[in-house]
Design a protein around this motif. Structure first.
Motif, short mmCIF file in Angstrom:
data_model
loop_
_atom_site.label_atom_id
_atom_site.label_comp_id
_atom_site.label_asym_id
_atom_site.label_seq_id
_atom_site.Cartn_x
_atom_site.Cartn_y
_atom_site.Cartn_z
N GLU A 115 0.82 -1.21 0.00
CA GLU A 115 0.00 0.00 0.00
C GLU A 115 0.86 1.26 0.00
O GLU A 115 0.47 2.28 -0.57
CB GLU A 115 -0.99 -0.03 1.18
CG GLU A 115 -1.99 -1.17 0.99
CD GLU A 115 -3.22 -1.09 1.90
OE1 GLU A 115 -3.09 -0.56 3.01
OE2 GLU A 115 -4.29 -1.59 1.47
N GLU B 123 -10.88 6.65 -6.28
CA GLU B 123 -11.56 6.56 -5.00
C GLU B 123 -10.97 5.43 -4.16
O GLU B 123 -10.42 4.50 -4.71
CB GLU B 123 -13.05 6.30 -5.22
CG GLU B 123 -13.77 7.51 -5.76
CD GLU B 123 -15.22 7.19 -6.10
OE1 GLU B 123 -15.77 6.25 -5.51
OE2 GLU B 123 -15.76 7.88 -6.98
N GLU B 124 -11.13 5.52 -2.87
CA GLU B 124 -10.60 4.51 -1.94
C GLU B 124 -9.06 4.51 -1.98
O GLU B 124 -8.44 5.12 -2.83
CB GLU B 124 -11.11 3.10 -2.24
CG GLU B 124 -12.62 2.98 -2.36
CD GLU B 124 -13.31 2.85 -1.00
OE1 GLU B 124 -12.62 2.93 0.03
OE2 GLU B 124 -14.55 2.70 -0.99
N GLN B 125 -8.48 3.80 -0.99
CA GLN B 125 -7.02 3.74 -0.89
C GLN B 125 -6.56 2.29 -0.86
O GLN B 125 -7.33 1.40 -0.49
CB GLN B 125 -6.55 4.43 0.39
CG GLN B 125 -6.82 5.93 0.45
CD GLN B 125 -6.08 6.69 -0.63
OE1 GLN B 125 -4.88 6.48 -0.82
NE2 GLN B 125 -6.77 7.53 -1.36
N GLN B 128 -8.25 -1.52 -0.88
CA GLN B 128 -9.67 -1.20 -1.09
C GLN B 128 -9.89 -0.71 -2.51
O GLN B 128 -10.88 -1.05 -3.15
CB GLN B 128 -10.11 -0.11 -0.10
CG GLN B 128 -10.41 -0.61 1.29
CD GLN B 128 -11.55 -1.62 1.31
OE1 GLN B 128 -12.44 -1.62 0.47
NE2 GLN B 128 -11.51 -2.53 2.27
N ARG B 129 -8.95 0.09 -2.99
CA ARG B 129 -9.11 0.60 -4.34
C ARG B 129 -8.91 -0.53 -5.37
O ARG B 129 -9.65 -0.62 -6.34
CB ARG B 129 -8.14 1.75 -4.62
CG ARG B 129 -8.37 2.29 -6.04
CD ARG B 129 -7.35 3.30 -6.48
NE ARG B 129 -7.39 4.50 -5.65
CZ ARG B 129 -6.62 5.56 -5.88
NH1 ARG B 129 -5.79 5.57 -6.91
NH2 ARG B 129 -6.68 6.60 -5.08
N LYS B 132 -11.96 -2.43 -5.54
CA LYS B 132 -13.02 -1.67 -6.21
C LYS B 132 -12.84 -1.74 -7.73
O LYS B 132 -13.80 -1.95 -8.48
CB LYS B 132 -12.97 -0.21 -5.74
CG LYS B 132 -13.99 0.70 -6.40
CD LYS B 132 -13.99 2.08 -5.74
CE LYS B 132 -15.08 2.99 -6.30
NZ LYS B 132 -14.81 3.46 -7.65
#
Lengths: 395, 422
Positions: A115, B123-125, B128-129, B132
């Motif tokens: 991330e 959108e989202e990080q 999560q992105r 998506k």
């Protein structure tokens, strides 16, 4: 009955329902088994989480535990349960001559490193450099080993001293099918006398969910049974963390050491249907028909994932084969990918040894069994490719 | 003619071979380069080398898929090797009709794809992105690349192999395990022939960094062709490489019946797992010793039965020492008369492909009567007393070869090949 019959003498199981054969049998045969799931943590996806486990019960050394992430721990733990169940666990000689086939995916990636790279990529154009920079400074060396597919087997060797041979098969459900098919063939032909086979899947990691969802396979609405997931609610698969390992032996080997077997594996069939080009249900039907006396086998432990095409084809194929009491355990445990077929075979063996069929897991879609099973079929029709089925009978 | 072995099992012949490495495509080009002592090791060009401790590799950079990610390249390497092997065997290229055993690396979603998925939404990080994007967009190609069964499935489609293919990983022993699985299937009488492939196109920056973090790689970056120096005193790690190899395995009976050329015989396979450590071998070498002995037993050969050893010979301090220990323990005085060379001195370590690549070279060694050298042997390790066929090829009458493959996770697999069926 022959000396090289393939019999199951040990079973290790872990799922959201708990651990061990007794727990699984008592929950699944109770008639009111409830799915244990979490719809929040990975919303919109539902997962069946691991139960509370005390790793040190099967992995006594802290140092060993630290070298693994959850997936490898789970597999090593479940393998330990199977070895203990077979009375082999602390028998050095039997472990040292024991063969092993593990069905494995990959281990967990480091979410925070991934991330950090993803985040930084938004503000930088030199992506290749970014990857080098972050990975060289932030990756932990042990994590690479925790990710390697064959290191589940490696850890089982280290922790449980199973060292006769060690092979790792990869490739989603097919890996589990091939592992059991090959294991049974080796025993039947005399190439192996006793063998540890199985797999584990740890779904509580976003990368593991991504692996399904890139293909659009995950169910995205509230929990439903395998048979009730609508096409408008996503791809139909709800995953679960868990594992299944079996100890397989030749009848002769088991009898000589005085072990009672759960069941006998009579046949394992595998297939590679060209799903786009052919009648998928007919292909599944053909696979099932290659097993002995499918028409006369009432109980079917189905590894159906919920994936629409595969689950629909299996349902259709089973209907055409006659009247079966089908039990899709993923309703309660979630789909366990590489461990799915070993889990199905284990549940089939438990029914045979307990002389009873499971009550329906989804009473609206599964019919009660009319008799105790003499023979049980276990299936795993891959959510994306490959199909497997086995026929088991009383030991 | 006898078609069963000392244990009454079908003798397994090899009727087709194919290979691709950094030295080139095809058996002929590879063999010429290998016997000329040429190195395929070069500076990394596929990705930037900033921040990397190791900047050299034996990647295959000349194929269409060389820049398309690990999954695509692994498939192309496997495909090219299979095409050559099946072509040489005289069996139909579209209806092979035997099982497929594929040794390939566990291929994850690559950074190229990960980053481009991420960039396709705002959108989202983090994950999560990614999830998506996966949910909302068509990502079928990326999905297939990250499924472990995809490569074997595609090969099965193309070559018409029988049934569900098996994809396997036993780390650096994978190629040998693929062959072993094929041999076992033929011995069980399940099939007349099997296709065994080892392929590895996974030399990405992340793979290189991971091996670096384990201190496994050579950092002799200044002179790439000199970096891989098995059995030398100053060896400092292996060189990450790519390659592919395929073998058509066939019962001798079937090969004879259709008049196929027998390139050699897979006479024995042995394995033994190590329970000592995830990356290090048991100090007494007993698992490797056990694997070699198991292979000899399976082949029905004694201590004096091997003409030449195609070594695992990675050029890591640990492997080469342990391999010497195990060879000297098993073969005793016979080892003095047994040349032992490492193909990895020239092609580097092709990881999942290595066992298959080196089996192909072992068969060529017997057929051609030429021992490929261990190059870069300028500074012998006095603790490793072996005839490594230093630097220059040598003619020899080679009846049998032992090929060793050892890997992380305690994997030890050995193959015994013979020139003639008896």
């Amino acid at each position: 009955m022959t000396a090289n019959d393939v019999v199951i003498t040990g079973i290790g199981l872990v799922s959201c329902l708990g651990e061990g054969t007794d727990t699984h049998w008592s929950v699944l045969s109770s008639g009111n088994a409830k799915a244990v799931f979490d719809g929040e943590r990975f919303a919109p996806y539902t997962v069946h989480p691991l139960p509370q486990l005390d790793w040190s019960q099967q992995i006594p050394k802290r140092g060993d535990q630290r070298q693994m992430e959850t997936w490898q721990r789970l597999g090593t733990y479940t393998a330990g349960l199977a070895l203990a169940d077979a009375g082999i666990k602390d028998d050095e000689a039997l472990c040292a001559s024991m063969d092993m086939i593990v069905a494995a995916g990959g281990g967990e990636r480091d979410t925070s490193v991934d991330e950090a790279i993803l985040d930084a990529s938004l503000t930088r154009n030199d992506r290749d450099l970014l990857v080098n920079e972050k990975l060289t400074t932030e990756l932990r060396p042990t994590l690479f080993l925790a990710q390697l597919s064959n290191l589940l087997a490696g850890n089982i060797s280290i922790v449980h001293k199973v060292t006769g041979s060690s092979r790792t098969f990869m490739g989603e459900e097919g890996a589990g099918v091939a592992a059991i098919e090959t294991a049974a063939a080796r025993i039947r032909s005399g190439q192996s006398s006793h063998l540890l086979v199985g797999g584990a899947f740890q779904t509580e990691h976003p990368d593991m969910l991504l692996g399904y969802e890139l293909g659009g396979y995950l169910h995205r609405k509230r929990w439903k049974s395998v048979w009730q997931r609508g096409a408008n609610d996503g791809g139909g698969v709800i995953t679960g963390s868990g594992g299944a390992f079996l100890v397989l032996e030749s009848r002769d080997h088991a009898e000589k050491r005085g072990r009672t077997a759960y069941a006998r594996i009579d046949a394992v069939a595998s297939g590679r249907a060209r799903r786009q080009d052919t009648d998928f249900a007919a292909a599944v039907s053909g696979l099932l028909r290659s097993l002995p006396d499918v028409d006369g086998t009432e109980l079917v432990i189905s590894g159906a994932s919920g994936a629409h095409a595969a689950t629909g084809a299996e349902r259709l194929a089973l209907r055409e084969q006659g009247s079966h009491a089908v039990r899709a355990f993923s309703t309660l445990t979630g789909h366990m990918k590489e461990a799915q077929f070993p889990f199905a075979v284990a549940l089939a063996a438990l029914a045979l040894t307990n002389d009873a069929a499971y009550p329906p897991f989804d009473p609206e879609n599964e019919t009660p069994a009319s008799r105790s099973p003499e023979r049980v079929v276990a299936t795993a029709i891959g959510y994306n490719r490959f199909e497997g089925a086995a026929s088991l009978s009383k030991a | 003619m006898k078609t069963t072995d000392h244990l009454g099992r079908p003798i397994v012949a090899v009727t087709g071979i194919g290979v691709v490495t950094s030295l080139g495509q095809g058996v002929t080009d590879n063999w010429t380069a290998l016997t000329s002592g040429r190195s395929g090791i070069h500076p990394i060009a596929r990705f930037p080398i900033d921040h990397l401790a190791t900047t050299i590799c034996g990647t295959v950079d000349y194929l269409d898929s060389s820049s398309k990610g690990a999954s695509a390249l692994t498939l192309e390497l496997a495909d090219l090797a299979a095409d050559e092997a099946i072509g040489a065997s005289g069996i139909s290229r579209s209806a092979f009709d035997g099982p497929l055993f594929l040794a390939s690396p566990p291929v994850e979603l690559g950074w190229q794809d990960r980053l481009s998925l991420y960039a396709s939404d705002d959108e989202e990080q983090g994950y999560q992105r990614l999830l998506k994007v996966a949910r909302e967009r068509l990502t079928a190609r990326v999905f297939e690349d990250a499924q472990f069964a995809t490569i074997a499935d595609r090969l099965a489609d193309k070559y018409g192999t029988r049934g569900m293919p098996i994809t396997l990983s036993t780390a650096c022993a994978s190629g040998a395990t693929a062959i072993q699985l094929g041999v076992e299937a033929i011995r069980r009488g399940e099939c007349e022939r099997a296709l065994a492939i080892g392929a590895d196109g996974s030399a990405t920056a992340e793979a290189l960094i991971r091996f670096s973090l384990l201190s496994a790689l050579s950092t002799a970056n200044d002179d790439p062709t000199k970096a891989s120096k098995p059995f030398s005193k100053d060896r400092d790690g292996f060189v990450l490489a790519e390659g592919g190899a395929a073998l058509v395995l066939e019962s001798l009976e079937s090969a004879k019946a259709r008049g196929a050329t027998v390139l050699g015989v897979l006479r024995g396979c042995g394995e033994k797992a190590d329970d000592f450590h995830r990356t290090r071998s048991k100090p007494d070498g007993s698992p490797a010793i056990g694997a070699i002995r198991a292979a000899l037993d399976d082949a029905g050969l004694g201590q004096d039965g091997i003409s030449y050893v195609n070594a695992h010979g990675t050029s890591t301090p640990e492997n080469d020492k342990m391999e010497h220990l195990s060879l000297s323990t098993v073969f005793g005085d016979h080892l003095k008369r047994m040349p032992v060379s490492s193909n990895k001195s020239m092609i580097g370590h092709t990881l999942s492909a290595a066992g298959a690549v080196e089996a192909v070279f072992s068969l060529m060694t017997m057929r051609e009567g030429v021992l490929p050298p261990t190059i870069n042997y300028d500074n012998p390790d006095p603790a490793i007393d072996l005839d490594v066929v230093p630097n220059v090829k040598r003619d020899a009458d080679v009846k049998t070869v032992l090929s060793n493959s050892f890997g992380f996770g305690g994997q030890n697999t050995c193959l015994v090949m013979a020139r003639e069926p008896f």
